[in-house]
Design an enzyme around this catalytic site. Structure first.
Site, mmCIF file in Angstrom:
data_model
loop_
_atom_site.group_PDB
_atom_site.id
_atom_site.type_symbol
_atom_site.label_atom_id
_atom_site.label_comp_id
_atom_site.label_asym_id
_atom_site.label_seq_id
_atom_site.Cartn_x
_atom_site.Cartn_y
_atom_site.Cartn_z
ATOM 1 N N ASP A 32 19.252 -51.107 95.166
ATOM 2 C CA ASP A 32 19.279 -49.853 94.408
ATOM 3 C C ASP A 32 18.590 -50.059 93.058
ATOM 4 O OD1 ASP A 32 20.206 -47.684 92.673
ATOM 5 O OD2 ASP A 32 21.581 -47.194 94.307
ATOM 6 N N ASN A 88 28.141 -40.739 99.285
ATOM 7 C CA ASN A 88 28.273 -39.402 98.705
ATOM 8 C C ASN A 88 27.644 -38.345 99.609
ATOM 9 O OD1 ASN A 88 29.410 -40.570 96.373
ATOM 10 N ND2 ASN A 88 27.384 -40.984 95.516
ATOM 11 N N GLN A 95 25.949 -36.734 95.327
ATOM 12 C CA GLN A 95 24.748 -37.130 96.076
ATOM 13 C C GLN A 95 23.506 -36.612 95.358
ATOM 14 O OE1 GLN A 95 24.520 -35.733 100.161
ATOM 15 N NE2 GLN A 95 22.868 -37.152 100.670
ATOM 16 N N HIS A 101 22.812 -42.291 102.972
ATOM 17 C CA HIS A 101 22.760 -43.703 102.569
ATOM 18 C C HIS A 101 24.161 -44.168 102.238
ATOM 19 C CE1 HIS A 101 21.991 -41.167 99.052
ATOM 20 N NE2 HIS A 101 22.677 -42.061 98.354
ATOM 21 N N HIS A 103 26.131 -46.837 99.943
ATOM 22 C CA HIS A 103 26.062 -47.797 98.844
ATOM 23 C C HIS A 103 26.942 -48.992 99.173
ATOM 24 C CE1 HIS A 103 24.438 -45.049 95.616
ATOM 25 N NE2 HIS A 103 24.936 -44.120 96.428
HETATM 26 P P1 5GP Z 1 23.422 -40.958 95.496
HETATM 27 O O1 5GP Z 1 23.745 -40.502 94.109
HETATM 28 O O2 5GP Z 1 22.531 -39.957 96.214
HETATM 29 O O3 5GP Z 1 24.619 -41.349 96.304
HETATM 30 O O4 5GP Z 1 22.613 -42.295 95.324
HETATM 31 C C1 5GP Z 1 21.235 -42.371 95.201
HETATM 32 C C2 5GP Z 1 20.922 -43.780 94.733
HETATM 33 O O5 5GP Z 1 19.556 -44.037 94.995
HETATM 34 C C3 5GP Z 1 21.144 -44.012 93.245
HETATM 35 O O6 5GP Z 1 22.077 -45.084 93.084
HETATM 36 C C4 5GP Z 1 19.763 -44.364 92.713
HETATM 37 O O7 5GP Z 1 19.807 -45.384 91.735
HETATM 38 C C5 5GP Z 1 19.031 -44.812 93.940
HETATM 39 N N1 5GP Z 1 17.615 -44.506 93.957
HETATM 40 C C6 5GP Z 1 17.025 -43.317 93.679
HETATM 41 N N2 5GP Z 1 15.688 -43.381 93.841
HETATM 42 C C7 5GP Z 1 15.430 -44.651 94.255
HETATM 43 C C8 5GP Z 1 14.219 -45.320 94.601
HETATM 44 O O8 5GP Z 1 13.114 -44.775 94.543
HETATM 45 N N3 5GP Z 1 14.321 -46.616 95.004
HETATM 46 C C9 5GP Z 1 15.540 -47.260 95.059
HETATM 47 N N4 5GP Z 1 15.539 -48.521 95.480
HETATM 48 N N5 5GP Z 1 16.694 -46.654 94.741
HETATM 49 C C10 5GP Z 1 16.638 -45.369 94.334
#
Ligand code: 5GP
Ligand code: ZN
Length: 138
Positions: A32, A88, A95, A101, A103
């Site tokens: 991440d 999420n 999310q 995805h 985590h």
């Molecule tokens: P969410 O909030 O949707 O559960 O988590 C999205 C996660 O994706 C966040 O922890 C964010 O840091 C990560 N993330 C967003 N864009 C990118 C990306 O381009 N590359 C990587 N490796 N992680 C990303």
């Protein structure tokens, strides 16, 4: 199945570079970019599903076995004390990328906080009513 506007589809397909720790025909596991702790990784299915409500059941069945494999490697490799699996669904739930995805967040004594909530105190009637609303739709 992919969504051309989805960044995780592009990352999962290898079209956008990522620090990948594991890949097979169904999944890519990446670091991440906004890691909450050392080793914070994301399990991405290569196919596009917005969230757990849409996730294909056969793919869903492979997610936890893979999470277990990665978790064991994290425990050994990072010497973490524990880890949280966080997933999420929907903006209200935090999310931000609408491609399913999971985590995997290693935890270290004295390290970051992940999810904390204040326990509520529902009445037995409230628990019963909520359970019935869910059961009615199963
Ligand atoms: P969410 O909030 O949707 O559960 O988590 C999205 C996660 O994706 C966040 O922890 C964010 O840091 C990560 N993330 C967003 N864009 C990118 C990306 O381009 N590359 C990587 N490796 N992680 C990303
Ligand atoms: Zn996608």
């Amino acid at each position: 199945m992919r969504d051309d506007n989805c960044i995780f589809c592009k990352i999962a397909a290898g079209e956008i570079p990522s620090k990948t720790v594991y890949e097979d025909e169904t999944f890519r596991v990446i670091m991440d970019l906004g890691a909450a702790s050392e080793g914070h990784a994301l399990i991405l299915p290569k196919d596009h599903y917005a969230n757990v409500l849409e996730l294909d059941e056969a793919i869903a069945a492979k997610v936890l076995p893979l999470a277990g494999k990665i978790a064991r490697a994290m425990k050994k490799g990072l010497k973490c004390d524990g880890l949280n699996l966080v997933q999420n669904n929907g903006e209200t739930a935090g999310q931000t990328v609408m491609h399913f995805h999971l985590h995997m967040i290693p935890r270290y004594k004295g390290g970051c906080e992940v999810i904390e909530w204040k326990p509520g105190s529902p009445t037995p009637e409230e628990l019963e009513a909520a359970a019935e609303k869910i059961k009615a739709e199963l």
